[in-house]
Write a protein that holds these residues in place. Structure first.
Motif, mmCIF file in Angstrom:
data_model
loop_
_atom_site.group_PDB
_atom_site.id
_atom_site.type_symbol
_atom_site.label_atom_id
_atom_site.label_comp_id
_atom_site.label_asym_id
_atom_site.label_seq_id
_atom_site.Cartn_x
_atom_site.Cartn_y
_atom_site.Cartn_z
ATOM 1 N N GLN A 177 0.901 -1.148 0.150
ATOM 2 C CA GLN A 177 -0.059 -0.027 0.053
ATOM 3 C C GLN A 177 0.935 1.350 0.101
ATOM 4 O OE1 GLN A 177 -1.082 -2.462 2.403
ATOM 5 N NE2 GLN A 177 0.943 -2.160 3.328
ATOM 6 N N GLY A 178 0.405 2.311 -0.497
ATOM 7 C CA GLY A 178 1.193 3.583 -0.498
ATOM 8 C C GLY A 178 -0.039 4.729 -0.972
ATOM 9 N N ASN A 179 0.579 5.965 -0.694
ATOM 10 C CA ASN A 179 0.085 7.142 -0.974
ATOM 11 C C ASN A 179 0.959 8.117 -1.083
ATOM 12 O OD1 ASN A 179 0.445 8.982 1.892
ATOM 13 N ND2 ASN A 179 -0.099 6.727 2.319
ATOM 14 N N MET A 180 0.655 9.375 -2.363
ATOM 15 C CA MET A 180 1.504 10.094 -2.444
ATOM 16 C C MET A 180 2.927 9.500 -3.164
ATOM 17 S SD MET A 180 2.440 13.684 -0.832
ATOM 18 C CE MET A 180 2.962 15.353 -1.714
ATOM 19 N N LEU A 181 2.470 8.597 -4.149
ATOM 20 C CA LEU A 181 3.445 7.807 -4.673
ATOM 21 C C LEU A 181 4.213 8.584 -6.029
ATOM 22 C CD1 LEU A 181 2.014 4.110 -4.586
ATOM 23 C CD2 LEU A 181 3.852 5.318 -2.985
ATOM 24 N N ALA A 182 5.300 8.433 -6.569
ATOM 25 C CA ALA A 182 5.844 8.874 -7.813
ATOM 26 C C ALA A 182 5.227 8.494 -8.936
ATOM 27 C CB ALA A 182 7.206 8.623 -7.682
ATOM 28 N N SER A 183 4.478 7.256 -8.911
ATOM 29 C CA SER A 183 4.127 6.444 -10.055
ATOM 30 C C SER A 183 3.063 5.488 -9.791
ATOM 31 C CB SER A 183 5.044 6.399 -11.084
ATOM 32 O OG SER A 183 5.555 4.836 -10.867
ATOM 33 N N THR A 184 2.263 5.104 -10.663
ATOM 34 C CA THR A 184 1.084 4.103 -10.521
ATOM 35 C C THR A 184 1.955 2.508 -10.511
ATOM 36 O OG1 THR A 184 0.733 3.898 -12.883
ATOM 37 C CG2 THR A 184 -0.662 5.171 -11.405
ATOM 38 N N GLU A 185 3.381 2.665 -10.880
ATOM 39 C CA GLU A 185 4.151 1.553 -10.907
ATOM 40 C C GLU A 185 4.680 1.020 -9.806
ATOM 41 O OE1 GLU A 185 4.343 -0.226 -13.818
ATOM 42 O OE2 GLU A 185 3.035 1.456 -14.684
#
Length: 273
Positions: A114-122
């Motif tokens: 899980q993640g948020n404010m990520l650099a990309s959808t990858e």
């Protein structure tokens, strides 16, 4: 602002989480775990006490899906992101509608990323693929996933901290607190790489890899590990030289004498007889 992975090892029953973020000391904020109960990731704008409450719910027998559903319906947790894994491997995760973009989660058999404010959808697919493909113990698999997430861009804002927490699948006892690994990098330009280095150092301590400890242990103890390493490979002269160097430091000669009966040092300390 954060990306993390939680997983259970189906062979050992161990439970763990690895996390990284561009905030100070993420290991204080996101991961929570209780041996024999479960592990929880609480991130985005989640309330600080939510992790403890989720673990208490698991301890009382609630299913991860039910706990996540309750949190999802709580108005005060609209911006939260959570993942809950219990000791049997049941897993549930949710990303609140108010979480920072790019945000999301992926759930598999006994794991989630899980993640948020990520650099990309990858980022999240890369983590999931690395976790499933990785070999070795749970700490190494968690670190493989975290590394893949960082390589895919990680936190949009940058890098600052990371943490790795692994606990037993069995409840803690008076003889065993159930914590298998608890490593944290609170402030670093490359926290995931630093966390991997700490994991390798922990492995060296656990496996008594004196050759590695002679290079990477704190400076004051390196001569001791150098002596142990030299003794192990049959180089008595190098072992004696390292011990003699230790004896020149204030207090170390008395410490060596006191440790002469310790099985870990007896063979080495006898070189000074």
């Amino acid at each position: 602002m954060t990306f993390s992975v939680v997983a259970r090892d189906p062979t050992t029953g161990e439970l763990g989480i690895a996390v990284s973020s561009c905030i100070l000391a993420v290991g204080r904020a996101v991961p929570s775990a209780r041996p024999g109960v479960g592990v929880v990731a609480v991130q985005a704008r989640s309330r600080r006490g939510l992790g403890g409450r989720l673990l208490s719910g698991l301890a009382e027998g609630a299913a991860p899906a039910d706990l996540v559903r309750r949190a999802a319906h709580a108005a005060e947790d609209a911006d939260r992101q959570i993942a809950v894994l219990d000791a049997s491997g049941r897993i549930a995760a949710d990303t609140g509608q108010g979480s920072f973009p790019v945000s999301g989660h992926l759930v598999g058999d006994g794991w989630s990323v899980q993640g948020n404010m990520l650099a990309s959808t990858e980022v999240l697919p890369a983590m999931a693929q690395a976790l499933v493909a990785a070999r070795g113990g749970l700490p190494d698999r968690l670190l493989a996933a975290l590394t893949a997430g960082q390589d895919a861009g990680g936190d949009l804002r940058g890098r600052q901290s990371a943490a790795l927490l692994v606990v037993s699948g069995d409840p803690a006892t008076d003889e065993d607190d159930g914590v298998r690994m608890d490593l944290r990098v609170d402030d670093s330009g490359d926290p995931v790489a630093q966390l991997r280095m700490l994991r390798n150092l922990q492995r060296a301590y656990d496996e008594r890899d004196y050759e590695m400890l002679a290079l990477f242990a704190p400076e004051g103890a390196r001569d001791l590990y150098a002596a142990a390493a030299a003794s192990g490979r049959g180089d008595r002269e190098a072992a004696r030289t390292a011990l003699e160097a230790m004896r020149t430091r204030p207090g170390w000669s008395a410490w060596l004498a006191a440790m002469a009966g310790d099985s870990r040092l007896s063979a080495v300390s006898r070189l000074l007889d």
